[in-house]
Design an enzyme around this catalytic site. Structure first.
Site, PDB file in Angstrom:
ATOM      1  N   ASN A 112      -4.003   4.693  16.606  1.00 57.53           N
ATOM      2  CA  ASN A 112      -5.140   4.264  15.802  1.00 57.53           C
ATOM      3  C   ASN A 112      -5.419   2.795  16.085  1.00 57.53           C
ATOM      4  O   ASN A 112      -4.601   1.931  15.738  1.00 57.53           O
ATOM      5  CB  ASN A 112      -4.845   4.448  14.307  1.00 57.53           C
ATOM      6  CG  ASN A 112      -4.710   5.906  13.939  1.00 57.53           C
ATOM      7  OD1 ASN A 112      -5.647   6.681  14.087  1.00 57.53           O
ATOM      8  ND2 ASN A 112      -3.531   6.291  13.471  1.00 57.53           N
ATOM      9  N   GLU A 116       0.826  -1.201   0.000  1.00 57.18           N
ATOM     10  CA  GLU A 116       0.000   0.000   0.000  1.00 57.18           C
ATOM     11  C   GLU A 116       0.861   1.252   0.000  1.00 57.18           C
ATOM     12  O   GLU A 116       1.954   1.275   0.572  1.00 57.18           O
ATOM     13  CB  GLU A 116      -0.923   0.005   1.223  1.00 57.18           C
ATOM     14  CG  GLU A 116      -1.912  -1.136   1.199  1.00 57.18           C
ATOM     15  CD  GLU A 116      -2.760  -1.232   2.454  1.00 57.18           C
ATOM     16  OE1 GLU A 116      -3.850  -1.814   2.359  1.00 57.18           O
ATOM     17  OE2 GLU A 116      -2.341  -0.746   3.510  1.00 57.18           O
ATOM     18  N   SER A 124      11.291   6.158  15.207  1.00 62.28           N
ATOM     19  CA  SER A 124      10.110   5.705  15.944  1.00 62.28           C
ATOM     20  C   SER A 124      10.561   5.308  17.348  1.00 62.28           C
ATOM     21  O   SER A 124      10.847   4.140  17.625  1.00 62.28           O
ATOM     22  CB  SER A 124       9.464   4.514  15.222  1.00 62.28           C
ATOM     23  OG  SER A 124       8.984   4.898  13.960  1.00 62.28           O
ATOM     24  N   CYS A 134       6.129  -4.551  15.962  1.00 64.45           N
ATOM     25  CA  CYS A 134       5.606  -3.555  16.917  1.00 64.45           C
ATOM     26  C   CYS A 134       4.146  -3.879  17.223  1.00 64.45           C
ATOM     27  O   CYS A 134       3.333  -4.072  16.319  1.00 64.45           O
ATOM     28  CB  CYS A 134       5.737  -2.149  16.337  1.00 64.45           C
ATOM     29  SG  CYS A 134       7.449  -1.655  16.031  1.00 64.45           S
ATOM     30  N   CYS A 175      -1.627   6.293  10.572  1.00 65.01           N
ATOM     31  CA  CYS A 175      -0.403   5.741  11.130  1.00 65.01           C
ATOM     32  C   CYS A 175      -0.659   4.433  11.864  1.00 65.01           C
ATOM     33  O   CYS A 175      -1.512   4.342  12.731  1.00 65.01           O
ATOM     34  CB  CYS A 175       0.212   6.764  12.076  1.00 65.01           C
ATOM     35  SG  CYS A 175       1.689   6.160  12.868  1.00 65.01           S
ATOM     36  N   CYS A 185       6.455  -6.817   7.707  1.00 61.64           N
ATOM     37  CA  CYS A 185       7.544  -6.235   8.502  1.00 61.64           C
ATOM     38  C   CYS A 185       7.941  -7.229   9.587  1.00 61.64           C
ATOM     39  O   CYS A 185       7.087  -7.884  10.179  1.00 61.64           O
ATOM     40  CB  CYS A 185       7.079  -4.920   9.133  1.00 61.64           C
ATOM     41  SG  CYS A 185       8.381  -4.059  10.084  1.00 61.64           S
ATOM     42  N   SER A 245      11.886   6.805   7.935  1.00 61.30           N
ATOM     43  CA  SER A 245      11.554   6.487   9.320  1.00 61.30           C
ATOM     44  C   SER A 245      12.092   5.108   9.684  1.00 61.30           C
ATOM     45  O   SER A 245      12.004   4.165   8.894  1.00 61.30           O
ATOM     46  CB  SER A 245      10.033   6.520   9.506  1.00 61.30           C
ATOM     47  OG  SER A 245       9.683   6.123  10.823  1.00 61.30           O
TER      48      SER A 245
END
Length: 343
Positions: free
Chosen positions: A273, A64, A197, A102, A318, A98, A174
Site C-alpha cells: 500500500n 490507531e 514479517s 521498515c 497494512c 515504532c 506479529s
C-alpha cells in the site's frame, strides 16, 4: 465487579456501580478513572466493513486501532464454502510509533515515541467492543509488539480472562523477528499464534527494506523459529509484502520456499500500500502476485494466500498506519492498515 462494570460501561461514573462499600466510592473518585484513554474519532471505510479508531491517550499521544468485519461463509477453502458466520477482528497497536524503521511502513516514519501500558492496550479492545463483537485480535497495529514484551504479555492475559475470554487461538502477535522475545513467547503465552514479517528470502534484501534486520540475522531468526515451532507445535504465519522489482520475482519465490521447506507455515502475500506520493516502492502487479503464489502453492506445496486489503480509503490497510490528526472542521481526513489476518 468494578472491572466488569467498567468494561461493559466505559463511560460510566463511579456512582453508577451498585453495591460497593460507601468508602470505596470516595477512593475511586479521588484516585481512579474508569478509562485512561478516549476515542477521538471513528472513521468508517467506504467498503462498509472497516472502521478506524483514533484513540487519545492520557499523555496526549494518539494511536490507531482498526475493526475489520468478515463473514466467513463468503470465502472458500479447498473448493468448499468456509464454515462459520459473521465475525470481527480488531487490530491493536502496542506502541506510539515504532523504532524498526521498515521503509515500506508508514508507522516507521513516525519514529519511536513510547510504549503503551497494559491498560492502554486493553482499552483499545474496550473501545472497539462498543462498535462490534470482537472475536479475533491481531497485534499488527502501530509498533513492534515484542519490543513492548512485558506489557504485551500482561494485556494478552487480561484478554484471556473474564469478561473478555478471547481464546489464545483467536489472537495473533506479529513481529519483525525479535529473537530473544520469540524464544520465550510460547512459555509465557502458550497457544497464541505467531506471525513473522519476513518480507524477503535473503538477508541482503531484508536489510535493504527492514533496517532492524541487521540486528536479527536471518539464519539466527530461522533457528529461533524452528525451536519455537518444535515447542509450540503450531503453524507460523509468514507475512510477505510484495514490492515491485525488489522481492517479487520468480527466483525470490523459489528462495522463499527453500528457506521454509522444513517449517509448517502459511504464507500471506501482502500487496504493498503506497505511503503518499513520496514512496520509494511500487506495488507488484496482480499478475506477479498470482505468479508468486502459484510457484509457492503449485511447485512447492506451501499454503499461500493473498491478503484482501481493507480500509485503504481511510489509510487503514497494512503498512499505512500513521497518526495524522483529522481536521474535524473539514470532515474526516485520511489517516494512514492494520494488518488483516486471513488464514
Amino acid at each position: 465487579m468494578i472491572f466488569r462494570h467498567v468494561v461493559k460501561n466505559p463511560t460510566c461514573e463511579w456512582d453508577d456501580i451498585p453495591s460497593l462499600p460507601s468508602a470505596a466510592y470516595s477512593v475511586l473518585r479521588s484516585k481512579f478513572r474508569p478509562l485512561t484513554s478516549i476515542v477521538d474519532s471513528v472513521i468508517d471505510s467506504s467498503d462498509g466493513v472497516t472502521t478506524k479508531l483514533l484513540i487519545k491517550l492520557q499523555n496526549g499521544a494518539f494511536v490507531e486501532a482498526v475493526v475489520m468485519r468478515y463473514d466467513s461463509r463468503l470465502g472458500r477453502y479447498d473448493g468448499k464454502t468456509r464454515p462459520g458466520g459473521p465475525r470481527s477482528t480488531l487490530c491493536i497497536s502496542s506502541q506510539v510509533g515504532c523504532k524498526m524503521g521498515c521503509k515500506f511502513c508508514a508507522t516507521g516514519s513516525m519514529g519511536f515515541k513510547s510504549n503503551l501500558s497494559c491498560g492502554e492496550i486493553v482499552e483499545q479492545l474496550v473501545h472497539a467492543s462498543r462498535l462490534s463483537d470482537i472475536r479475533n485480535i491481531v497485534f499488527m497495529g502501530m509498533g513492534e509488539p515484542l519490543n513492548n514484551y512485558t506489557m504485551l504479555v500482561e494485556a494478552v492475559r487480561v484478554m484471556l480472562a473474564p469478561p473478555f475470554q478471547i481464546s489464545p487461538k483467536k489472537m495473533t502477535v506479529s513481529t519483525v523477528g525479535i529473537i530473544h522475545a520469540i524464544n520465550k513467547l510460547h512459555k509465557d503465552l502458550p497457544g497464541l499464534n505467531l506471525a513473522v514479517s519476513l518480507h524477503a528470502p535473503v538477508q541482503e534484501i531484508r536489510c535493504q527494506i527492514m533496517p532492524a534486520a541487521r540486528a536479527f540475522p536471518l539464519e539466527k531468526l530461522m533457528a529461533s523459529l524452528q525451536a519455537y515451532q518444535k515447542e509450540s507445535q503450531q503453524k507460523i504465519l509468514i507475512e510477505y509484502i510484495m514490492l515491485n522489482g525488489v522481492n517479487d520475482e520468480e527466483q525470490h519465490a523459489h528462495e522463499l520456499a527453500k528457506l521454509l521447506e522444513t517449517f509448517e507455515v502459511v504464507i500471506n502475500l501482502i500487496p504493498f500500500n503506497p505511503i503518499g506520493s513520496s514512496s520509494q516502492f511500487k506495488t507488484s502487479s496482480v499478475e506477479n502476485v498470482l505468479k508468486f503464489q502459484k510457484i509457492l502453492r503449485g511447485v512447492h506445496g506451501i499454503r499461500t494466500t493473498v491478503r484482501k486489503e481493507m480500509g485503504q480509503d481511510i489509510s487503514g490497510a497494512c503498512g499505512q498506519l500513521v497518526v495524522n490528526l483529522p481536521d474535524k472542521s473539514k470532515g474526516a481526513a485520511k489517516l494512514t492498515d492494520i494488518e488483516d489476518l486471513r488464514f
